[in-house]
Enzyme design. Structure first.
Site, PDB file in Angstrom:
ATOM      1  N   LYS A  64       1.003  -1.064   0.025  1.00 19.91           N
ATOM      2  CA  LYS A  64      -0.195   0.192  -0.300  1.00 19.91           C
ATOM      3  C   LYS A  64       0.617   1.212   0.093  1.00 19.91           C
ATOM      4  CE  LYS A  64      -3.718   2.045   2.631  1.00 19.91           C
ATOM      5  NZ  LYS A  64      -4.400   1.914   3.860  1.00 19.91           N
ATOM      6  N   SER A 141      -9.376   1.897   2.632  1.00 21.07           N
ATOM      7  CA  SER A 141      -8.872   2.803   2.397  1.00 21.07           C
ATOM      8  C   SER A 141      -7.682   2.046   1.349  1.00 21.07           C
ATOM      9  CB  SER A 141      -8.051   3.947   2.433  1.00 21.07           C
ATOM     10  OG  SER A 141      -7.281   3.111   3.591  1.00 21.07           O
ATOM     11  N   SER A 165     -10.332  -0.572   7.130  1.00 11.87           N
ATOM     12  CA  SER A 165      -9.134   0.136   5.729  1.00 11.87           C
ATOM     13  C   SER A 165      -8.720  -1.055   4.885  1.00 11.87           C
ATOM     14  CB  SER A 165      -7.855   1.442   5.978  1.00 11.87           C
ATOM     15  OG  SER A 165      -8.365   2.464   6.316  1.00 11.87           O
TER      16      SER A 165
END
Length: 460
Positions: A64, A141, A165
């Site tokens: 990420k 996210s 997330s």
């Protein structure tokens, strides 16, 4: 995508894995917005210069874009640099541990700006789409993490989780996510969102691979003040552990499904519970204490801490933030120090009450979401209720308990639904054991969208 000469078949399993990742990413990334920075060329060069063997040899990994990795900058998918964070950062502890074990980083994955807000095209980088229906959200996210794993762009992803997330993308894409007890995996080397809630963990196609990744990442870290001096458990043995006799508490959380319940969800959840019965688990109804208040507490803490981190940058670079990030980060301005301190006190009390549940049950089972992934065109960046309602992830970030998210079935229109398996503190092994037994009995986690080309599926 990167362009290099292709590796001859049969030459090296790690190089073949990198090239397989490149081929799949090349087929799906333009449509799905998975990668911010492809790293296949760098992965090949690094492997050739320093081949590493270990328990994760040949596992391709997406990281990420809020997590620091030595071969590429972490942009946090933003045009704004936080002044207190220098350009050069040490590699995240979790990344270094995975690479030392043989995992190969093939790309930085799409996120929402600084892991918050909505991907509405007003910020930097791609808008991630759901492989099951490309007009739907991939979750956030860690959006690119879920889509990339499902399509086989990479085998697993390293993601962050502050109020869901990691788990929301896993739920919406039909992949498996594992958030350990807070502190079990060091967060050193990640951009903070809300430091007292932040966690790092894996997304993969099964709990088996999540457990293998956790086995390598977990453990004390002198550079992380939150990571306690607690050694990792034996997550690999847990994959084949006997789960018969485990006491399972079930909370349907239907009263808190403010956005509604998909018509298929109750039957999907009930079938999953019957599968647990088949495995010999003993279930009973429970009620999570203070569940609604846990969600309020989590939102207050997250907004206050995120606002403190971004305050100076918002004043300096307001127009460079995307609309959704501006709105959410600024919302913390309205939270007073009294509100924040009271929320932290409530957090301590409620966490103790939730932990007390595990005096009577071994695990807790809830839905992860009552709805499938929402439509992207229905998600308003200034109105979180359009995409956060009927999700059930924040509470376990507040309490810090370990959670596995596993696919459990589908909505009537073919979108994934999932279970959350919650365990007591430091008992990730118990969570892993239950998730692994469920996935041995079912095949939900093996399902893939028919729209994925045969060539892509063959490359997985």
């Amino acid at each position: 995508m990167n362009s290099v000469s292709h590796v001859p078949p049969g030459s090296d399993p790690v190089e073949e894995a990198i090239e397989r990742s490149r081929r799949v990413c090349g087929q799906v990334d333009d449509d799905l917005g998975i990668l911010v920075t492809p790293l296949h060329d760098h992965a090949l060069r690094s492997h050739r210069a320093d081949p590493r063997g270990g328990p994760l040899t040949g596992v391709t990994l997406g990281v990420k874009d809020v997590i620091f990795e030595s071969s590429a900058p972490a942009s946090a998918q933003s045009d704004v640099r936080l002044a207190e964070w220098p350009e050069e950062q040490p590699e995240a502890t979790a990344v270094s541990r995975l690479k030392e074990a043989g995992a190969v980083v093939v790309g930085k994955t799409a996120t929402m700006e600084y892991a918050l807000g909505v991907q509405d095209g007003s910020g930097r980088g791609p808008v991630s789409r759901n492989p099951w229906m490309t007009d739907r959200w991939a979750g956030g996210s860690s959006s690119g993490s879920g889509s990339g794993v499902l399509t086989g762009c990479f085998d697993a992803a390293l993601a962050t989780d502050t109020t869901g997330s990691l788990r929301i993308p896993a739920a919406y894409t039909g992949t498996t996510g594992l958030k350990a007890t807070r502190g079990r995996v060091p967060t050193t080397g990640t951009y903070p969102l809300a430091p007292s809630l932040d966690a790092v963990g894996p997304v993969a196609g099964s709990i088996d691979l999540c457990a293998r990744l956790l086995q390598v990442m977990a453990g004390p870290d002198d550079t992380d003040p939150v990571a306690p001096d607690v050694e990792a458990g034996d997550y690999l043995s847990a994959l084949t552990a006997d789960v018969s006799g485990l006491r399972v508490g079930v909370d349907h959380l239907t009263a808190y499904a403010d956005g509604g319940v998909d018509p298929a969800q109750p039957a999907v959840f009930e079938r999953a519970l019957k599968d647990l019965d088949t495995l010999g688990m003993r279930r009973s109804a429970v009620e999570v204490p203070g569940y609604q208040l846990l969600n309020v507490v989590g939102n207050v803490i997250m907004l206050a801490e995120a606002h403190e981190i971004h305050h100076d940058a918002l004043v300096r670079d307001w127009a460079r933030y995307g609309r959704g990030a501006r709105w959410v980060f600024t919302a913390g301005e309205s939270i007073s120090s009294r509100d924040y301190l009271r929320a932290q006190r409530l957090r301590a009390t409620l966490s103790q009450q939730v932990q007390a549940l595990f005096d009577h049950v071994d695990l807790l089972i809830t839905p992860t979401c009552h709805l499938g992934a929402p439509r992207l065109d229905g998600m308003h960046p200034l109105d979180p209720s359009t995409y956060l309602a009927s999700m059930h992830t924040t509470a376990w970030s507040v309490t810090g308990h370990p959670v596995a998210v596993v696919p459990a079935g589908f909505t009537g229109d073919g979108l994934p639904l999932s279970l959350s398996i919650v365990g007591p503190y430091w008992r990730e092994d118990r969570v892993v054991a239950a998730a692994a037994a469920f996935q041995r009995l079912t095949d939900h986690h093996r399902q893939r969208p028919a729209a994925l080309s045969l060539a892509t599926q063959e490359n997985r």
